[in-house]
Every structure is written in C-alpha cells, then in structure tokens.
Design an enzyme around this catalytic site. Structure first.
Site, PDB file in Angstrom:
ATOM      1  N   ASP A   1       2.189  -7.763  10.329  1.00  0.00           N
ATOM      2  CA  ASP A   1       3.123  -7.574  11.442  1.00  0.00           C
ATOM      3  C   ASP A   1       2.842  -8.554  12.576  1.00  0.00           C
ATOM      4  O   ASP A   1       3.766  -9.109  13.179  1.00  0.00           O
ATOM      5  CB  ASP A   1       3.023  -6.140  11.988  1.00  0.00           C
ATOM      6  CG  ASP A   1       3.755  -5.135  11.107  1.00  0.00           C
ATOM      7  OD1 ASP A   1       4.598  -5.577  10.288  1.00  0.00           O
ATOM      8  OD2 ASP A   1       3.488  -3.935  11.231  1.00  0.00           O
TER       9      ASP A   1
ATOM     10  N   THR B   1      -1.335   7.478  -0.626  1.00  0.00           N
ATOM     11  CA  THR B   1      -2.603   7.350  -1.362  1.00  0.00           C
ATOM     12  C   THR B   1      -3.395   6.112  -0.941  1.00  0.00           C
ATOM     13  O   THR B   1      -4.567   5.995  -1.279  1.00  0.00           O
ATOM     14  CB  THR B   1      -2.329   7.215  -2.869  1.00  0.00           C
ATOM     15  OG1 THR B   1      -1.585   5.990  -3.071  1.00  0.00           O
ATOM     16  CG2 THR B   1      -1.521   8.374  -3.407  1.00  0.00           C
TER      17      THR B   1
ATOM     18  N   ASP C   1      -2.191  -4.599  12.480  1.00  0.00           N
ATOM     19  CA  ASP C   1      -1.598  -4.968  11.189  1.00  0.00           C
ATOM     20  C   ASP C   1      -1.404  -6.481  11.154  1.00  0.00           C
ATOM     21  O   ASP C   1      -0.582  -7.046  11.884  1.00  0.00           O
ATOM     22  CB  ASP C   1      -0.252  -4.263  11.018  1.00  0.00           C
ATOM     23  CG  ASP C   1       0.288  -4.466   9.604  1.00  0.00           C
ATOM     24  OD1 ASP C   1       0.407  -3.471   8.879  1.00  0.00           O
ATOM     25  OD2 ASP C   1       0.562  -5.630   9.228  1.00  0.00           O
TER      26      ASP C   1
ATOM     27  N   ARG D   1       0.840  -1.192   0.000  1.00  0.00           N
ATOM     28  CA  ARG D   1       0.000   0.000   0.000  1.00  0.00           C
ATOM     29  C   ARG D   1       0.872   1.237   0.000  1.00  0.00           C
ATOM     30  O   ARG D   1       1.724   1.390   0.872  1.00  0.00           O
ATOM     31  CB  ARG D   1      -0.864   0.051   1.267  1.00  0.00           C
ATOM     32  CG  ARG D   1      -1.966  -0.938   1.271  1.00  0.00           C
ATOM     33  CD  ARG D   1      -3.128  -0.481   2.124  1.00  0.00           C
ATOM     34  NE  ARG D   1      -2.868  -0.426   3.550  1.00  0.00           N
ATOM     35  CZ  ARG D   1      -3.800  -0.139   4.447  1.00  0.00           C
ATOM     36  NH1 ARG D   1      -5.022   0.135   4.054  1.00  0.00           N
ATOM     37  NH2 ARG D   1      -3.514  -0.114   5.726  1.00  0.00           N
TER      38      ARG D   1
HETATM   39  N1  URA Z   1      -4.296  -4.269   6.915  1.00  0.00           N
HETATM   40  C1  URA Z   1      -4.138  -4.750   8.167  1.00  0.00           C
HETATM   41  O1  URA Z   1      -3.278  -5.592   8.402  1.00  0.00           O
HETATM   42  N2  URA Z   1      -4.908  -4.272   9.151  1.00  0.00           N
HETATM   43  C2  URA Z   1      -5.868  -3.356   8.942  1.00  0.00           C
HETATM   44  O2  URA Z   1      -6.570  -2.985   9.888  1.00  0.00           O
HETATM   45  C3  URA Z   1      -6.014  -2.873   7.632  1.00  0.00           C
HETATM   46  C4  URA Z   1      -5.230  -3.342   6.634  1.00  0.00           C
END
Ligand code: URA
Length: 211
Positions: free
Chosen positions: A205, A110, A202, A106
């Site tokens: 992560d 943007t 995330d 990502r």
């Molecule tokens: N990607 C993720 O890992 N967590 C989110 O909340 C949004 C996108």
C-alpha cells in the site's frame, strides 16, 4: 539474539533510509525511491559471492587480465506485488539478470499464502536465484513462494527482504533451512493481523499508494 542462516545488513545508509521509510508521513513517491536506493545497497551485499573469471582486455595503455561476471545468469524472483519495490533497484545493478514473478495473497482469516500467478524463467536449476519481498512477516508467503520456485528446479536460492520478524525468520528457517535470509532489520514481533511491529505498515500500500 542471533538467527541461523540470517544475515543482517546494517550499513548506516540503509538504516537511515529505512528510518525515513518507517515514518508514517513519508509519501509513496519517497517511500518507493528510498526502497529503490536501499535495494542497491542490499543488492551489493547479497551478490558478493557471484563468480568472476578473468579475461584479457586492452586498456588505452596495455593489455590486462580483468575480472568479469561468469557462470549462469542471476535470476531475481519478485513476490508480487511489494517485491517489485526491491526488484527495480536490483535490476539497475544487474541488468542482465533473468526475472520471475510469483503472485501470492494472504487469506485474511488464516494468513495462509494463496498462489494466483507464476512466471519463472526456464532452466533455473543451478542458476543463482534471489527471491525478493520487503516484508518477512509470518513467513507464509516467502515459504510458499520458495516451495513453488524449488519445485521448478531452483537449488541455489537466497531470500532478500527489508524487514523481518523473529516469528517469520523461525518459520522460514524451519521450512527452508538451506535458504539464507538477508535483511536490513529484524523487528520486535508480529501483531494479531500478521503485521510487523514497529514495522512500516503495509509495504504494498505504501509503495503503490493504495489504501
Ligand atoms: N506485509 C506488510 O506489508 N507489512 C507487514 O507489516 C506485514 C506484512
């Protein structure tokens, strides 16, 4: 609230395990293990309509007509890297499936999805394809991945995630109204950084212990 072409898989075991995943003190090893367990349960639901044919087999007592999977082999496509957290369990369930990967990141400003890797099985036209990514947040990555997968010829696609946001579902449905979404939960909203609230943070992560 109902969403078009979206299937909420609300099994109590899935909900319980998802709660454990959401908790911030859950360590990576447990997070990964829970996602693998959930993927088995989600996989059971999403493969409900796989074709079977009967064949004659011999049990120790007599012959019988017994069902086996038929048709073209299933294909799982993981959106890197968090998709791999769902992929492992699905492959336990359907070890003969073909596997593809689409790598997207990502753009921090943007939030658009940028492709950095693609490896898809050949001949995916008419093959059932299940695209996996735990988080349907803005929908940008899933939409871009499915654009790529469709341009390789796939035409029987389902999308599987763990958590979806209302915004992500709306964007996804507008871009790919022919692709059903299967999810274990639909959360409240996205924050300004494109994270799902209340969410689980995330997913990449937390799966891989990077942060
Ligand atoms: N990607 C993720 O890992 N967590 C989110 O909340 C949004 C996108």
């Amino acid at each position: 609230m109902t969403y078009p072409n979206t299937y909420l898989i609300e099994h109590p075991l899935i909900q319980h395990k998802l709660t454990l995943m959401r908790e911030k003190q859950t360590a990576s090893a447990s997070f990964r293990h829970l996602l693998r367990e959930i993927s088995l349960l989600l996989g059971y639901e999403i493969t409900r309509d796989l074709e079977v044919v009967e064949k004659t087999i011999e049990t120790p007592l007599e012959n019988m007509q017994a069902p086996e999977l038929s048709g073209k082999k299933l294909c799982f496509i993981s959106i890197l890297r968090a998709g791999n957290g769902l992929l492992d369990g699905l492959l336990d369930l359907v070890p003969s499936a073909r596997v593809g990967y689409v790598g997207l990141y990502r753009d921090a400003d943007t939030l658009e999805a940028i492709e950095y890797y693609k490896k898809l099985p050949k001949h995916i036209h008419n093959r059932p394809v299940i695209v996996v990514d735990p988080m349907l947040a803005t929908g940008h990555s899933a939409i871009a991945a499915i654009d790529i997968i469709k341009s390789s010829g796939a035409n029987r696609i389902k999308f599987l995630c763990l958590l979806a946001s209302p915004e992500g579902i709306k964007n996804f449905n507008e871009a790919h109204p022919d692709v059903p979404i299967f999810t274990a939960a639909i959360d409240r909203e996205l924050n300004d950084h494109g994270y799902i609230l209340p969410g689980l943070g995330d997913a990449g992560d937390r799966l891989f212990g990077t942060r």
